[in-house]
Enzyme design. Structure first.
Site, PDB file in Angstrom:
ATOM      1  N   HIS A  68      66.758   6.217 -88.022  1.00 11.07           N
ATOM      2  CA  HIS A  68      66.762   5.597 -86.688  1.00 11.07           C
ATOM      3  C   HIS A  68      67.544   4.289 -86.619  1.00 11.07           C
ATOM      4  CE1 HIS A  68      63.606   3.189 -88.564  1.00 11.07           C
ATOM      5  NE2 HIS A  68      63.835   2.295 -87.639  1.00 11.07           N
TER       6      HIS A  68
HETATM    7  C1  UD1 Z   1      62.301  -0.816 -83.788  1.00 12.29           C
HETATM    8  C2  UD1 Z   1      62.630  -1.974 -84.746  1.00 12.29           C
HETATM    9  C3  UD1 Z   1      62.892  -1.430 -86.135  1.00 12.29           C
HETATM   10  C4  UD1 Z   1      61.747  -0.561 -86.614  1.00 12.29           C
HETATM   11  C5  UD1 Z   1      61.496   0.543 -85.570  1.00 12.29           C
HETATM   12  C6  UD1 Z   1      60.325   1.410 -85.967  1.00 12.29           C
HETATM   13  C7  UD1 Z   1      63.773  -3.864 -83.686  1.00 12.29           C
HETATM   14  C8  UD1 Z   1      65.035  -4.611 -83.618  1.00 12.29           C
HETATM   15  N1  UD1 Z   1      63.816  -2.677 -84.318  1.00 12.29           N
HETATM   16  O1  UD1 Z   1      63.444   0.007 -83.728  1.00 12.29           O
HETATM   17  O2  UD1 Z   1      63.026  -2.523 -87.025  1.00 12.29           O
HETATM   18  O3  UD1 Z   1      62.089   0.016 -87.843  1.00 12.29           O
HETATM   19  O4  UD1 Z   1      61.206  -0.075 -84.305  1.00 12.29           O
HETATM   20  O5  UD1 Z   1      60.288   2.563 -85.186  1.00 12.29           O
HETATM   21  O6  UD1 Z   1      62.783  -4.325 -83.186  1.00 12.29           O
HETATM   22  N2  UD1 Z   1      62.113   4.420 -77.386  1.00 12.29           N
HETATM   23  C9  UD1 Z   1      61.374   5.373 -76.774  1.00 12.29           C
HETATM   24  N3  UD1 Z   1      60.010   5.277 -76.824  1.00 12.29           N
HETATM   25  C10 UD1 Z   1      59.389   4.271 -77.465  1.00 12.29           C
HETATM   26  C11 UD1 Z   1      60.159   3.276 -78.082  1.00 12.29           C
HETATM   27  C12 UD1 Z   1      61.508   3.373 -78.053  1.00 12.29           C
HETATM   28  O7  UD1 Z   1      61.898   6.308 -76.177  1.00 12.29           O
HETATM   29  O8  UD1 Z   1      58.138   4.240 -77.496  1.00 12.29           O
HETATM   30  C13 UD1 Z   1      63.580   4.553 -77.379  1.00 12.29           C
HETATM   31  C14 UD1 Z   1      64.235   3.821 -76.263  1.00 12.29           C
HETATM   32  O9  UD1 Z   1      65.345   4.551 -75.839  1.00 12.29           O
HETATM   33  C15 UD1 Z   1      64.713   2.552 -76.919  1.00 12.29           C
HETATM   34  C16 UD1 Z   1      65.042   3.028 -78.315  1.00 12.29           C
HETATM   35  O10 UD1 Z   1      64.102   4.049 -78.588  1.00 12.29           O
HETATM   36  O11 UD1 Z   1      65.784   1.999 -76.260  1.00 12.29           O
HETATM   37  C17 UD1 Z   1      64.946   1.985 -79.361  1.00 12.29           C
HETATM   38  O12 UD1 Z   1      63.656   1.372 -79.361  1.00 12.29           O
HETATM   39  P1  UD1 Z   1      63.473  -0.127 -79.876  1.00 12.29           P
HETATM   40  O13 UD1 Z   1      62.041  -0.507 -79.842  1.00 12.29           O
HETATM   41  O14 UD1 Z   1      64.433  -1.015 -79.178  1.00 12.29           O
HETATM   42  O15 UD1 Z   1      63.983  -0.062 -81.365  1.00 12.29           O
HETATM   43  P2  UD1 Z   1      63.651   0.984 -82.513  1.00 12.29           P
HETATM   44  O16 UD1 Z   1      64.867   1.763 -82.794  1.00 12.29           O
HETATM   45  O17 UD1 Z   1      62.400   1.745 -82.235  1.00 12.29           O
END
Ligand code: UD1
Length: 393
Positions: A229
């Site tokens: 991811h």
């Molecule tokens: C975040 C952390 C990462 C951690 C990961 C665990 C940061 C910078 N990154 O990354 O260090 O390893 O969490 O999973 O904080 N999304 C959903 N549903 C959700 C959450 C996210 O659909 O419940 C999608 C959205 O499109 C979002 C993308 O995932 O834009 C990324 O989510 P985000 O929380 O920004 O970062 P992660 O990649 O999850």
């Protein structure tokens, strides 16, 4: 002190309102993303047993999908969330800013003695910054990890959070060394071990009994578990396409199960990669809750990942882990665990093979299931001794 609900604050249905101060030392715990829940559950539980703090749990809502949040919390028997900020997704700047401003309102209302943050996600830094601006003490669980790779958003979050923290809980000697090298006062740093492994040891038996590999139709030890991811792997379409090629190569010789993070799934769906993986027989499944994921790890013949926590969990379980990154902020998993750096070449992914041998769990110093207790002891000593003395303890 009376506590009122700040504007824009959304409460999780069925959970209590923010509490009125009961006179005990007030502590606010922050969780936001999936790995935070796993790291903080043992700390909150250990503090609850000591009874000297009035604890408030704030969930920023960085992760909000049921599979990324509620079901993980349920598997961990996570204590009720008191305040849910509902911040959701956004660019790094927007997400960090939204958490900062929403959490500042909570802090102004509750006026806690100490805020506990964990890990390296955007919510970690945003909440530490909010507390720092208000002069509230900050404790950081999982301090001192360094990849020395400034292109990782997590590295920025780690370094800045550690600069702001008053108490730094490290999980390994390398982490305390990193903090020392950065000039952090050694009196603030405690090597307490790994709270994520506390959660693992608590859930391990139930996870093994689940035999989650059966639900994807694979035999124990025959398959490779994949998670990817990181922005550096999934955000660039050309790179993601090459990685899909590596995974297709992997699936030619071994069963592969791939619980796909929402950000990865969105990118794969955009460019047809998902269809290629499915055609190759990769079991492309939704993110799975904590117990099911632990079960898939425990039964795997090998794991390919770019996650931080998985490197640690695989080591604790004794399952071979191939980290698809050029570096790791968790070198102890290379020296004392089962982790191997695979590097950045997607062709390497296809070379991984499942090991048929039963895993040998690694004994990493202080990764013993009691790190949360040590965190709680330090917090009591540093912030609640007055209450204990008054109570005649
Ligand atoms: C975040 C952390 C990462 C951690 C990961 C665990 C940061 C910078 N990154 O990354 O260090 O390893 O969490 O999973 O904080 N999304 C959903 N549903 C959700 C959450 C996210 O659909 O419940 C999608 C959205 O499109 C979002 C993308 O995932 O834009 C990324 O989510 P985000 O929380 O920004 O970062 P992660 O990649 O999850």
């Amino acid at each position: 002190m009376s506590v009122t609900q700040p504007p824009n604050l959304v409460l999780v249905p069925g959970t209590p309102q923010p509490r009125v101060s009961d006179g005990r030392t007030s502590i606010v715990h922050v969780v936001g993303a999936r790995p935070n829940f796993v790291k903080m559950a043992p700390v909150i539980e250990a503090l609850d047993r000591r009874g000297v703090f009035q604890q408030t749990v704030v969930h920023t809502g960085q992760h909000y999908d049921s599979k990324m949040s509620d079901r993980v919390l349920a598997d961990l028997d996570f204590p009720a969330v008191d305040i849910f900020l509902g911040v959701g997704s956004g660019t790094h700047g927007v997400q960090t800013a939204k958490v900062l401003s929403a959490f500042e309102k909570v802090l102004i209302d509750i006026d806690p003695d100490v805020v506990v943050v964990a890990g390296d996600v955007n919510s970690t830094l945003a909440c530490a910054l909010a507390a720092s601006k208000l002069g509230i003490a900050i404790a950081h669980v999982e301090a001192g990890l360094r990849s020395f790779d400034w292109s990782m958003p997590e590295e920025v979050n780690r370094v800045l959070t550690d600069r702001l923290a008053d108490i730094l809980f490290a999980h390994s000697p390398e982490a305390t060394d990193n903090l020392k090298a950065e000039g952090i006062c050694p009196g603030k740093v405690y090597n307490v071990g790994n709270t994520m492994i506390d959660s693992l040891r608590r859930a391990e038996k139930r996870a093994r009994e689940l035999e989650a590999w059966e639900s994807v139709g694979f035999a124990e030890r025959s398959y490779i578990l994949v998670t990817l991811h990181r922005p550096s792997n999934v955000d660039d379409p050309a790179r993601l396409q090459a990685i899909v090629g590596g995974l297709v190569g992997l699936a030619k010789h071994s069963p592969v199960v791939f619980p796909i993070h929402p950000r990865t799934r969105a990118r794969l769906a955009e460019d047809g990669g998902l269809a290629l993986l499915e055609e190759a027989g990769v079991a492309c499944i939704e993110p799975v809750p904590y117990l099911e994921f632990l079960s898939l790890q425990a039964g795997a013949g090998a794991i390919v990942t770019d996650s931080g926590g998985v490197q640690e969990e695989a080591s604790a379980l004794g399952v071979s882990c191939y980290t698809f990154r050029p570096n790791t902020e968790r070198p102890i998993t290379l020296t004392h665990g089962t982790n191997v750096l695979l590097g950045e070449d997607p062709a390497e992914i296809a070379e991984v093979r499942p090991s048929p041998h039963p895993p040998t769990p690694c004994a990493i110093p202080l990764w013993d299931g009691h790190a949360g207790e040590r965190v709680a002891d330090v917090l009591v000593e540093r912030y609640a001794v007055r209450e204990l003395m008054e109570a005649g303890a």
